[in-house]
Write a protein that holds these residues in place. Structure first.
Motif, PDB file in Angstrom:
ATOM      1  N   MET A  75       0.848  -1.172   0.000  1.00 49.17           N
ATOM      2  CA  MET A  75       0.000   0.000   0.000  1.00 49.17           C
ATOM      3  C   MET A  75       0.889   1.229   0.000  1.00 49.17           C
ATOM      4  SD  MET A  75      -2.750  -1.518   0.062  1.00 49.17           S
ATOM      5  CE  MET A  75      -3.106  -3.213   0.338  1.00 49.17           C
ATOM      6  N   GLY A  76       0.577   2.211  -0.711  1.00 49.01           N
ATOM      7  CA  GLY A  76       1.361   3.416  -0.665  1.00 49.01           C
ATOM      8  C   GLY A  76       0.503   4.592  -0.985  1.00 49.01           C
ATOM      9  N   THR A  77       1.113   5.761  -0.936  1.00 50.95           N
ATOM     10  CA  THR A  77       0.369   6.981  -1.229  1.00 50.95           C
ATOM     11  C   THR A  77       0.862   7.608  -2.516  1.00 50.95           C
ATOM     12  OG1 THR A  77       1.907   8.257   0.142  1.00 50.95           O
ATOM     13  CG2 THR A  77      -0.066   7.394   1.206  1.00 50.95           C
ATOM     14  N   ALA A 134      -6.397   4.550   6.258  1.00 53.30           N
ATOM     15  CA  ALA A 134      -5.417   4.280   7.307  1.00 53.30           C
ATOM     16  C   ALA A 134      -4.908   5.577   7.922  1.00 53.30           C
ATOM     17  CB  ALA A 134      -4.255   3.474   6.744  1.00 53.30           C
ATOM     18  N   ARG A 135      -4.729   6.590   7.107  1.00 57.79           N
ATOM     19  CA  ARG A 135      -4.181   7.855   7.583  1.00 57.79           C
ATOM     20  C   ARG A 135      -5.194   8.674   8.362  1.00 57.79           C
ATOM     21  NH1 ARG A 135      -2.459  11.179   2.722  1.00 57.79           N
ATOM     22  NH2 ARG A 135      -1.016   9.427   2.516  1.00 57.79           N
ATOM     23  N   HIS A 136      -6.440   8.708   7.877  1.00 51.95           N
ATOM     24  CA  HIS A 136      -7.428   9.629   8.442  1.00 51.95           C
ATOM     25  C   HIS A 136      -8.567   8.955   9.204  1.00 51.95           C
ATOM     26  CE1 HIS A 136      -5.455  12.709   6.111  1.00 51.95           C
ATOM     27  NE2 HIS A 136      -5.727  12.100   4.973  1.00 51.95           N
ATOM     28  N   GLY A 137      -8.771   7.639   8.986  1.00 52.13           N
ATOM     29  CA  GLY A 137      -9.968   7.004   9.509  1.00 52.13           C
ATOM     30  C   GLY A 137     -11.123   7.168   8.538  1.00 52.13           C
ATOM     31  N   TYR A 138     -12.192   6.397   8.777  1.00 51.51           N
ATOM     32  CA  TYR A 138     -13.306   6.382   7.823  1.00 51.51           C
ATOM     33  C   TYR A 138     -13.990   7.734   7.725  1.00 51.51           C
ATOM     34  CZ  TYR A 138     -17.904   5.349   5.885  1.00 51.51           C
ATOM     35  OH  TYR A 138     -19.050   5.368   5.128  1.00 51.51           O
ATOM     36  N   GLN A 139     -14.322   8.325   8.847  1.00 54.17           N
ATOM     37  CA  GLN A 139     -15.112   9.550   8.826  1.00 54.17           C
ATOM     38  C   GLN A 139     -14.363  10.701   8.159  1.00 54.17           C
ATOM     39  OE1 GLN A 139     -18.206   9.730   9.518  1.00 54.17           O
ATOM     40  NE2 GLN A 139     -18.499   7.751  10.521  1.00 54.17           N
ATOM     41  N   ALA A 140     -13.089  10.843   8.462  1.00 49.33           N
ATOM     42  CA  ALA A 140     -12.332  11.989   7.960  1.00 49.33           C
ATOM     43  C   ALA A 140     -11.748  11.767   6.572  1.00 49.33           C
ATOM     44  CB  ALA A 140     -11.209  12.332   8.937  1.00 49.33           C
ATOM     45  N   ALA A 141     -11.746  10.541   6.097  1.00 50.35           N
ATOM     46  CA  ALA A 141     -11.204  10.272   4.764  1.00 50.35           C
ATOM     47  C   ALA A 141     -12.028  10.997   3.708  1.00 50.35           C
ATOM     48  CB  ALA A 141     -11.192   8.769   4.489  1.00 50.35           C
ATOM     49  N   SER A 142     -11.344  11.549   2.742  1.00 49.53           N
ATOM     50  CA  SER A 142     -11.992  12.343   1.701  1.00 49.53           C
ATOM     51  C   SER A 142     -11.975  11.604   0.369  1.00 49.53           C
ATOM     52  CB  SER A 142     -11.261  13.680   1.554  1.00 49.53           C
ATOM     53  OG  SER A 142     -11.564  14.306   0.338  1.00 49.53           O
ATOM     54  N   MET A 143     -13.120  11.545  -0.266  1.00 48.29           N
ATOM     55  CA  MET A 143     -13.184  10.946  -1.600  1.00 48.29           C
ATOM     56  C   MET A 143     -12.373  11.760  -2.599  1.00 48.29           C
ATOM     57  SD  MET A 143     -14.940   8.115  -1.391  1.00 48.29           S
ATOM     58  CE  MET A 143     -15.911   7.615  -2.826  1.00 48.29           C
ATOM     59  N   ASP A 144     -12.258  13.059  -2.360  1.00 53.64           N
ATOM     60  CA  ASP A 144     -11.417  13.892  -3.228  1.00 53.64           C
ATOM     61  C   ASP A 144      -9.960  13.461  -3.134  1.00 53.64           C
ATOM     62  OD1 ASP A 144     -13.218  15.964  -4.408  1.00 53.64           O
ATOM     63  OD2 ASP A 144     -13.627  16.393  -2.312  1.00 53.64           O
ATOM     64  N   ALA A 166     -15.406  -2.663   0.757  1.00 53.70           N
ATOM     65  CA  ALA A 166     -14.613  -3.406  -0.229  1.00 53.70           C
ATOM     66  C   ALA A 166     -13.149  -3.469   0.186  1.00 53.70           C
ATOM     67  CB  ALA A 166     -14.746  -2.751  -1.603  1.00 53.70           C
ATOM     68  N   CYS A 167     -12.631  -2.383   0.769  1.00 55.38           N
ATOM     69  CA  CYS A 167     -11.243  -2.373   1.237  1.00 55.38           C
ATOM     70  C   CYS A 167     -11.054  -3.375   2.370  1.00 55.38           C
ATOM     71  CB  CYS A 167     -10.855  -0.971   1.705  1.00 55.38           C
ATOM     72  SG  CYS A 167     -10.650   0.239   0.375  1.00 55.38           S
ATOM     73  N   ILE A 168     -11.980  -3.395   3.321  1.00 51.96           N
ATOM     74  CA  ILE A 168     -11.881  -4.332   4.445  1.00 51.96           C
ATOM     75  C   ILE A 168     -11.886  -5.769   3.923  1.00 51.96           C
ATOM     76  CG2 ILE A 168     -13.044  -5.210   6.513  1.00 51.96           C
ATOM     77  CD1 ILE A 168     -14.192  -2.336   6.855  1.00 51.96           C
ATOM     78  N   ARG A 169     -12.813  -6.065   3.020  1.00 52.01           N
ATOM     79  CA  ARG A 169     -12.911  -7.425   2.494  1.00 52.01           C
ATOM     80  C   ARG A 169     -11.648  -7.831   1.748  1.00 52.01           C
ATOM     81  NH1 ARG A 169     -19.117  -7.134   0.149  1.00 52.01           N
ATOM     82  NH2 ARG A 169     -20.155  -7.388   2.171  1.00 52.01           N
ATOM     83  N   ALA A 209      -3.789  -1.328   9.634  1.00 53.63           N
ATOM     84  CA  ALA A 209      -4.441  -0.256  10.387  1.00 53.63           C
ATOM     85  C   ALA A 209      -5.940  -0.219  10.094  1.00 53.63           C
ATOM     86  CB  ALA A 209      -3.802   1.088  10.047  1.00 53.63           C
ATOM     87  N   VAL A 210      -6.296  -0.417   8.839  1.00 54.92           N
ATOM     88  CA  VAL A 210      -7.717  -0.438   8.471  1.00 54.92           C
ATOM     89  C   VAL A 210      -8.425  -1.606   9.143  1.00 54.92           C
ATOM     90  CG1 VAL A 210      -9.321  -0.817   6.546  1.00 54.92           C
ATOM     91  CG2 VAL A 210      -7.450   0.820   6.309  1.00 54.92           C
ATOM     92  N   LEU A 211      -7.808  -2.795   9.103  1.00 48.93           N
ATOM     93  CA  LEU A 211      -8.447  -3.992   9.659  1.00 48.93           C
ATOM     94  C   LEU A 211      -8.492  -3.980  11.177  1.00 48.93           C
ATOM     95  CD1 LEU A 211      -6.868  -6.768   7.411  1.00 48.93           C
ATOM     96  CD2 LEU A 211      -9.224  -5.949   7.338  1.00 48.93           C
ATOM     97  N   SER A 212      -7.397  -3.592  11.805  1.00 46.55           N
ATOM     98  CA  SER A 212      -7.276  -3.754  13.255  1.00 46.55           C
ATOM     99  C   SER A 212      -7.865  -2.594  14.041  1.00 46.55           C
ATOM    100  CB  SER A 212      -5.804  -3.925  13.642  1.00 46.55           C
ATOM    101  OG  SER A 212      -5.074  -2.736  13.356  1.00 46.55           O
ATOM    102  N   ARG A 213      -7.927  -1.426  13.436  1.00 47.01           N
ATOM    103  CA  ARG A 213      -8.378  -0.259  14.179  1.00 47.01           C
ATOM    104  C   ARG A 213      -9.643   0.362  13.584  1.00 47.01           C
ATOM    105  NH1 ARG A 213      -3.853   2.072  14.363  1.00 47.01           N
ATOM    106  NH2 ARG A 213      -4.015   3.651  12.739  1.00 47.01           N
ATOM    107  N   HIS A 214      -9.569   0.792  12.354  1.00 47.69           N
ATOM    108  CA  HIS A 214     -10.656   1.588  11.794  1.00 47.69           C
ATOM    109  C   HIS A 214     -11.918   0.775  11.535  1.00 47.69           C
ATOM    110  CE1 HIS A 214      -7.909   4.884  11.597  1.00 47.69           C
ATOM    111  NE2 HIS A 214      -7.088   4.237  10.770  1.00 47.69           N
ATOM    112  N   ALA A 215     -11.785  -0.446  11.036  1.00 48.60           N
ATOM    113  CA  ALA A 215     -12.971  -1.251  10.726  1.00 48.60           C
ATOM    114  C   ALA A 215     -13.793  -1.545  11.971  1.00 48.60           C
ATOM    115  CB  ALA A 215     -12.568  -2.548  10.039  1.00 48.60           C
ATOM    116  N   ARG A 216     -13.128  -1.690  13.100  1.00 45.63           N
ATOM    117  CA  ARG A 216     -13.822  -2.126  14.313  1.00 45.63           C
ATOM    118  C   ARG A 216     -14.442  -0.986  15.105  1.00 45.63           C
ATOM    119  NH1 ARG A 216      -9.226  -6.530  16.031  1.00 45.63           N
ATOM    120  NH2 ARG A 216      -9.727  -8.006  14.373  1.00 45.63           N
ATOM    121  N   THR A 217     -14.105   0.230  14.762  1.00 41.98           N
ATOM    122  CA  THR A 217     -14.602   1.364  15.550  1.00 41.98           C
ATOM    123  C   THR A 217     -15.733   2.123  14.865  1.00 41.98           C
ATOM    124  OG1 THR A 217     -12.891   2.809  14.604  1.00 41.98           O
ATOM    125  CG2 THR A 217     -12.367   1.668  16.669  1.00 41.98           C
TER     126      THR A 217
END
Length: 222
Positions: free
Chosen positions: A1-3, A36-46, A72-75, A119-127
């Motif tokens: 994964m990269g940016t 991973a960087r921002h979390g689900y709520q703060a992530a921007s589609m832009d 889809a990312c979690i899966r 980070a997505v699987l262990s933290r963000h998906a579960r919260t």
């Protein structure tokens, strides 16, 4: 994964020649990095669109909504982690302790090699509640099933009288998986800790305790 900006993605025009599967992979790679960087709520589609090198309407066209994109990312990342573990624990000709060791190395290695995905699987998906937590729980239970089978096989193959019931085996598997998840996050966030070192730490902790159980040497509260 990269940016990094997607290869060949100098905007919408630069991606028109790419197959659909390649475009989707680039968009999901960008999404995993952003979540991973921002979390689900703060992530921007832009930002996701910019990282992928496509327009935001194209992201919506392919992946419909932010919720569906996150799911889809979690899966995808859960399937990749499960595949990495399953590949090394399914050979029944290998002793259970060696298979558990191989599985732990695969687990910690994958988490270390894909820190954004972990980070997505262990933290963000579960919260974030449903449906995301269910997707993460499904992955966890499948890994726990692998571990349950390995511990059960180890108990059955031990010499001498062994009293480890099915509930004990299931409890040990859940404890081991929970420990692995916490340790993988700690290892990823602690400079100098390798995946192999983390796996060895947990293997020594778990297998030593299991060895005592196999000899019917149990700790009991006084």
């Amino acid at each position: 994964m990269g940016t990094r900006r997607a290869q060949g993605g100098e905007g919408v025009a630069g991606t028109k020649r790419l197959p659909r599967a390649v475009r989707e992979r680039q968009m999901m790679d960008a999404a995993v990095a952003c979540f991973a960087r921002h979390g689900y709520q703060a992530a921007s589609m832009d930002e996701i669109a910019e990282l992928a090198g496509v327009s935001k309407p194209l992201v919506y066209l392919y992946l419909n909504s932010k919720e569906e994109l996150f799911t889809a990312c979690i899966r995808r990342e859960a399937q990749a982690l499960l595949a990495a573990v399953a590949e090394v624990v399914t050979d029944v000709s290998v002793p259970p302790d060696e298979r558990l060791w191989a599985g732990l190395r695969a687990f910690f290695g994958h988490a270390a090699d894909h820190p954004d995905a972990w980070a997505v699987l262990s933290r963000h998906a579960r919260t974030q509640g449903e449906p995301f937590a269910t997707e993460a729980a499904r992955m966890r239970e499948e890994i726990a099933d692998f571990v349950t089978g390995l511990i059960g096989e180890a108990a059955r193959s031990a010499h001498g009288p062994v009293v480890i019931g099915d509930r004990d085996v299931a409890a040990l598997a859940q404890a081991l998986v929970g420990s692995a998840e916490s340790l993988a996050t700690w290892a990823n966030e602690t400079p100098g800790v390798t995946a192999r070192e983390a796996a060895a730490t947990l293997m020594n902790f778990a297998w030593s305790g299991l060895g005592n159980l196999m000899k019917n040497e149990r700790w009991s509260p006084r």
